[in-house]
Write an enzyme that holds these catalytic residues in place. Structure first.
Site, mmCIF file in Angstrom:
data_model
loop_
_atom_site.group_PDB
_atom_site.id
_atom_site.type_symbol
_atom_site.label_atom_id
_atom_site.label_comp_id
_atom_site.label_asym_id
_atom_site.label_seq_id
_atom_site.Cartn_x
_atom_site.Cartn_y
_atom_site.Cartn_z
ATOM 1 N N ARG A 74 0.844 -1.207 0.000
ATOM 2 C CA ARG A 74 0.000 0.000 0.000
ATOM 3 C C ARG A 74 0.872 1.247 0.000
ATOM 4 O O ARG A 74 1.998 1.212 0.479
ATOM 5 C CB ARG A 74 -0.944 0.012 1.189
ATOM 6 C CG ARG A 74 -0.291 0.013 2.573
ATOM 7 C CD ARG A 74 0.109 1.374 3.088
ATOM 8 N NE ARG A 74 0.351 1.371 4.529
ATOM 9 C CZ ARG A 74 1.127 2.235 5.142
ATOM 10 N NH1 ARG A 74 1.785 3.148 4.470
ATOM 11 N NH2 ARG A 74 1.298 2.177 6.465
ATOM 12 N N GLU A 83 -6.534 7.192 7.960
ATOM 13 C CA GLU A 83 -5.393 7.935 8.522
ATOM 14 C C GLU A 83 -4.827 8.933 7.504
ATOM 15 O O GLU A 83 -4.368 10.020 7.854
ATOM 16 C CB GLU A 83 -4.321 6.948 8.970
ATOM 17 C CG GLU A 83 -3.112 7.621 9.556
ATOM 18 C CD GLU A 83 -2.084 6.626 10.094
ATOM 19 O OE1 GLU A 83 -2.458 5.546 10.575
ATOM 20 O OE2 GLU A 83 -0.892 6.960 10.027
ATOM 21 N N ARG A 129 -5.446 5.575 0.816
ATOM 22 C CA ARG A 129 -4.519 4.463 0.951
ATOM 23 C C ARG A 129 -4.794 3.622 -0.279
ATOM 24 O O ARG A 129 -5.926 3.134 -0.467
ATOM 25 C CB ARG A 129 -4.773 3.653 2.226
ATOM 26 C CG ARG A 129 -4.282 4.329 3.504
ATOM 27 C CD ARG A 129 -2.776 4.284 3.604
ATOM 28 N NE ARG A 129 -2.209 5.068 4.686
ATOM 29 C CZ ARG A 129 -1.925 4.607 5.906
ATOM 30 N NH1 ARG A 129 -2.186 3.352 6.209
ATOM 31 N NH2 ARG A 129 -1.367 5.387 6.797
ATOM 32 N N CYS A 138 1.182 10.766 9.667
ATOM 33 C CA CYS A 138 2.115 10.191 10.648
ATOM 34 C C CYS A 138 3.522 10.212 10.053
ATOM 35 O O CYS A 138 3.710 9.808 8.901
ATOM 36 C CB CYS A 138 1.707 8.758 10.983
ATOM 37 S SG CYS A 138 2.875 7.912 12.077
ATOM 38 N N THR A 191 5.934 8.287 10.307
ATOM 39 C CA THR A 191 6.483 6.987 9.894
ATOM 40 C C THR A 191 6.177 6.682 8.433
ATOM 41 O O THR A 191 6.812 5.816 7.840
ATOM 42 C CB THR A 191 5.894 5.826 10.719
ATOM 43 O OG1 THR A 191 4.477 5.793 10.498
ATOM 44 C CG2 THR A 191 6.194 5.970 12.181
ATOM 45 N N ARG A 239 4.092 0.569 2.450
ATOM 46 C CA ARG A 239 4.300 -0.584 3.322
ATOM 47 C C ARG A 239 4.018 -1.823 2.499
ATOM 48 O O ARG A 239 2.900 -2.030 2.032
ATOM 49 C CB ARG A 239 3.382 -0.530 4.549
ATOM 50 C CG ARG A 239 3.829 -1.522 5.648
ATOM 51 C CD ARG A 239 3.061 -1.309 6.942
ATOM 52 N NE ARG A 239 1.780 -1.989 6.941
ATOM 53 C CZ ARG A 239 1.591 -3.251 7.307
ATOM 54 N NH1 ARG A 239 2.609 -4.003 7.700
ATOM 55 N NH2 ARG A 239 0.382 -3.793 7.280
ATOM 56 N N ARG A 288 4.330 -7.432 12.645
ATOM 57 C CA ARG A 288 2.997 -7.113 13.190
ATOM 58 C C ARG A 288 2.191 -8.403 13.298
ATOM 59 O O ARG A 288 2.546 -9.412 12.704
ATOM 60 C CB ARG A 288 2.220 -6.165 12.266
ATOM 61 C CG ARG A 288 2.837 -4.787 12.131
ATOM 62 C CD ARG A 288 1.963 -3.842 11.296
ATOM 63 N NE ARG A 288 2.576 -2.526 11.213
ATOM 64 C CZ ARG A 288 2.036 -1.455 10.638
ATOM 65 N NH1 ARG A 288 0.836 -1.540 10.069
ATOM 66 N NH2 ARG A 288 2.643 -0.296 10.615
ATOM 67 N N GLU A 322 -2.023 -3.356 12.562
ATOM 68 C CA GLU A 322 -1.120 -2.791 13.550
ATOM 69 C C GLU A 322 -1.671 -2.979 14.961
ATOM 70 O O GLU A 322 -2.874 -2.928 15.181
ATOM 71 C CB GLU A 322 -1.015 -1.295 13.250
ATOM 72 C CG GLU A 322 0.177 -0.677 13.863
ATOM 73 C CD GLU A 322 0.336 0.748 13.389
ATOM 74 O OE1 GLU A 322 -0.630 1.337 12.876
ATOM 75 O OE2 GLU A 322 1.445 1.268 13.554
HETATM 76 P P1 ADP Z 1 -1.580 -0.319 6.921
HETATM 77 O O1 ADP Z 1 -1.019 0.846 7.601
HETATM 78 O O2 ADP Z 1 -0.606 -0.887 5.978
HETATM 79 O O3 ADP Z 1 -2.888 -0.110 6.292
HETATM 80 P P2 ADP Z 1 -2.488 -2.236 9.036
HETATM 81 O O4 ADP Z 1 -1.440 -2.968 9.806
HETATM 82 O O5 ADP Z 1 -3.448 -1.395 9.784
HETATM 83 O O6 ADP Z 1 -1.674 -1.398 8.027
HETATM 84 O O7 ADP Z 1 -3.265 -3.279 8.145
HETATM 85 C C1 ADP Z 1 -4.440 -2.983 7.477
HETATM 86 C C2 ADP Z 1 -5.157 -4.260 7.070
HETATM 87 O O8 ADP Z 1 -4.421 -4.917 6.053
HETATM 88 C C3 ADP Z 1 -5.309 -5.267 8.202
HETATM 89 O O9 ADP Z 1 -6.563 -5.883 8.100
HETATM 90 C C4 ADP Z 1 -4.228 -6.278 7.903
HETATM 91 O O10 ADP Z 1 -4.519 -7.564 8.411
HETATM 92 C C5 ADP Z 1 -4.244 -6.267 6.392
HETATM 93 N N1 ADP Z 1 -2.991 -6.752 5.818
HETATM 94 C C6 ADP Z 1 -1.765 -6.231 5.933
HETATM 95 N N2 ADP Z 1 -0.855 -6.945 5.265
HETATM 96 C C7 ADP Z 1 -1.531 -7.975 4.685
HETATM 97 C C8 ADP Z 1 -1.154 -9.069 3.869
HETATM 98 N N3 ADP Z 1 0.106 -9.257 3.461
HETATM 99 N N4 ADP Z 1 -2.123 -9.930 3.489
HETATM 100 C C9 ADP Z 1 -3.416 -9.751 3.867
HETATM 101 N N5 ADP Z 1 -3.820 -8.737 4.631
HETATM 102 C C10 ADP Z 1 -2.896 -7.853 5.040
HETATM 103 N N1 ARG Z 2 0.469 6.513 16.678
HETATM 104 C C1 ARG Z 2 0.713 5.111 16.759
HETATM 105 C C2 ARG Z 2 1.896 4.881 17.689
HETATM 106 O O1 ARG Z 2 2.587 5.824 17.962
HETATM 107 C C3 ARG Z 2 1.002 4.497 15.389
HETATM 108 C C4 ARG Z 2 2.256 4.953 14.725
HETATM 109 C C5 ARG Z 2 2.638 4.305 13.420
HETATM 110 N N2 ARG Z 2 1.541 3.739 12.721
HETATM 111 C C6 ARG Z 2 0.669 4.403 11.974
HETATM 112 N N3 ARG Z 2 -0.374 3.753 11.530
HETATM 113 N N4 ARG Z 2 0.856 5.645 11.637
HETATM 114 O O2 ARG Z 2 2.108 3.775 18.125
#
Ligand code: ADP
Ligand code: ARG
Length: 342
Positions: A112, A211, A215, A257, A259, A266, A295, A300
């Site tokens: 993404r 966020e 995305r 953010c 990061t 990511r 993760r 997250e």
């Molecule tokens: P992001 O910041 O990349 O959107 P999250 O960790 O919040 O990250 O993940 C968003 C959603 O994407 C969650 O439901 C997570 O399980 C899903 N996800 C992330 N990576 C994968 C993957 N490789 N395969 C399937 N689902 C994924």
């Molecule tokens: N604000 C959260 C923390 O400090 C998330 C930081 C990174 N992740 C994000 N989705 N921006 O733990």
């Protein structure tokens, strides 16, 4: 505003770099959108377990509150204020051949990027009217996509609980009520102007007004990382023809953010590593060596289930998009080798 009441529970980078001197220098400053230091640090103050603990309100925040954000950025990305960001979206530069192991260990692959519209405040300080404008610009642009990117936009406002829960469970949709986003001001007026666009087989998706304002996501089952990357690049290039994104020469794509700055990318796999999960120190050591983040499988701040982890690139700024995916690929190959030897 007084200096926050930090406790020993506060472990974020914000807490580390918001010294009393930095606080005094920044406490009365605000951006043109009226975004203040108090707004920027609220999430990290209210959630002591934050890792980062700060969000910006707009592109200008990164300069107005530079004494805090430069340090957080340097610590997270290893990128200093004299470095410049570079981009490379040429899929042929990625060295990521598919092999049987990848398909055996990897459940699914997802890449993404985050994007925000140029000349628009970020979700942390956006007005209800501007948020609706973002939804309209982006969903209209998406409705003109063709072929494998062709799909439908579903607004969250009015979506049944049954559909949203199943989209979240299947990893396609963001969850509601995240406490980090809540305290950052990112959930205001929920669920208005939030939604998800996806093609029929859910391999190309766009989240609107979470966020970040967009995305852009490419995902599929299995470990064919290059195909997932190629689809993402195609989609990003199509969307760039239809709207202009907030970007700086120094920080790359602007995100709420710190990061996510730079590539805002990511690249992750859900991968089965049951043996390594019994030796988390060794697991973390390999992750550090290859610039990876570990993760759980529900996004997250979630936990691993059944020895399956979400492994992704950690660096996003000062490295190209190709390098982000390469970091993930090289690390995953190394993890599989160790997993097999255990
Ligand atoms: P992001 O910041 O990349 O959107 P999250 O960790 O919040 O990250 O993940 C968003 C959603 O994407 C969650 O439901 C997570 O399980 C899903 N996800 C992330 N990576 C994968 C993957 N490789 N395969 C399937 N689902 C994924
Ligand atoms: N604000 C959260 C923390 O400090 C998330 C930081 C990174 N992740 C994000 N989705 N921006 O733990």
């Amino acid at each position: 505003m007084n200096y926050p009441n930090f406790t020993t529970e506060h472990k974020s980078l914000m807490r580390k770099y918001l010294t009393k001197d930095v606080f005094e220098e920044l406490k009365d400053k605000k951006t043109l959108n009226n975004f203040t230091l108090e707004n920027a640090i609220n999430s990290g103050v209210q959630n002591p377990d934050s890792g980062i603990g700060a969000y910006v309100g707009d592109q200008e925040s990164y300069t107005v509150f530079a004494s805090l954000f430069d340090k957080i950025i340097e610590d997270y990305h290893g990128f200093t204020k004299d470095d410049t960001h570079k981009s490379n979206l040429n899929v042929d530069d990625l060295d990521a051949p598919l092999n049987d192991d990848l398909d055996k260990y990897i459940v699914s692959t997802r890449i993404r990027v985050g994007r925000n519209l140029d000349n628009m405040p970020l979700g942390t300080s956006i007005s209800i009217k501007q948020r609706a404008e973002v939804e309209s610009i982006v969903s209209n642009a998406l409705s003109s996509l063709e072929d494998d990117l062709k799909g439908t936009y579903y607004s969250l406002d009015g979506m049944s609980e049954e559909i949203s829960s199943s989209l979240i469970k299947d990893h396609f949709l963001f969850k509601a009520g995240d406490r980090f986003l809540e305290t950052a001001g990112l959930n205001r007026d929920w669920p208005k102007s939030r939604g998800i666009y996806h093609n029929d087989n859910k391999t190309f998706l766009v989240w609107i007004n979470e966020e970040d304002e967009l995305r852009i996501i490419s995902m599929q089952n299995g470990g064919d990382i290059k195909t997932v990357f190629a689809r993402l690049i195609k989609a990003v290039k199509e969307l760039e023809k239809k709207m202009s994104f907030s970007y700086s020469e120094h920080l790359g794509y602007i995100t709420s953010c710190p990061t996510n700055l730079g590539t805002a990318m990511r690249a992750s796999v859900h991968i089965k590593l049951p043996n390594l999960s019994n030796d988390m120190d060794r697991f973390q050591e390999i992750a550090n060596k290859y610039f990876l983040q570990i993760r759980g499988i529900d996004g997250e701040h979630s936990k691993s289930v059944g020895g399956v982890f979400d492994i992704s690139n950690k660096r996003r700024l000062g490295v190209t998009e190709v390098q982000c995916v390469q970091d993930m690929y090289d690390g995953v190959i190394a993890l599989i080798e160790v997993e097999k030897s255990l």
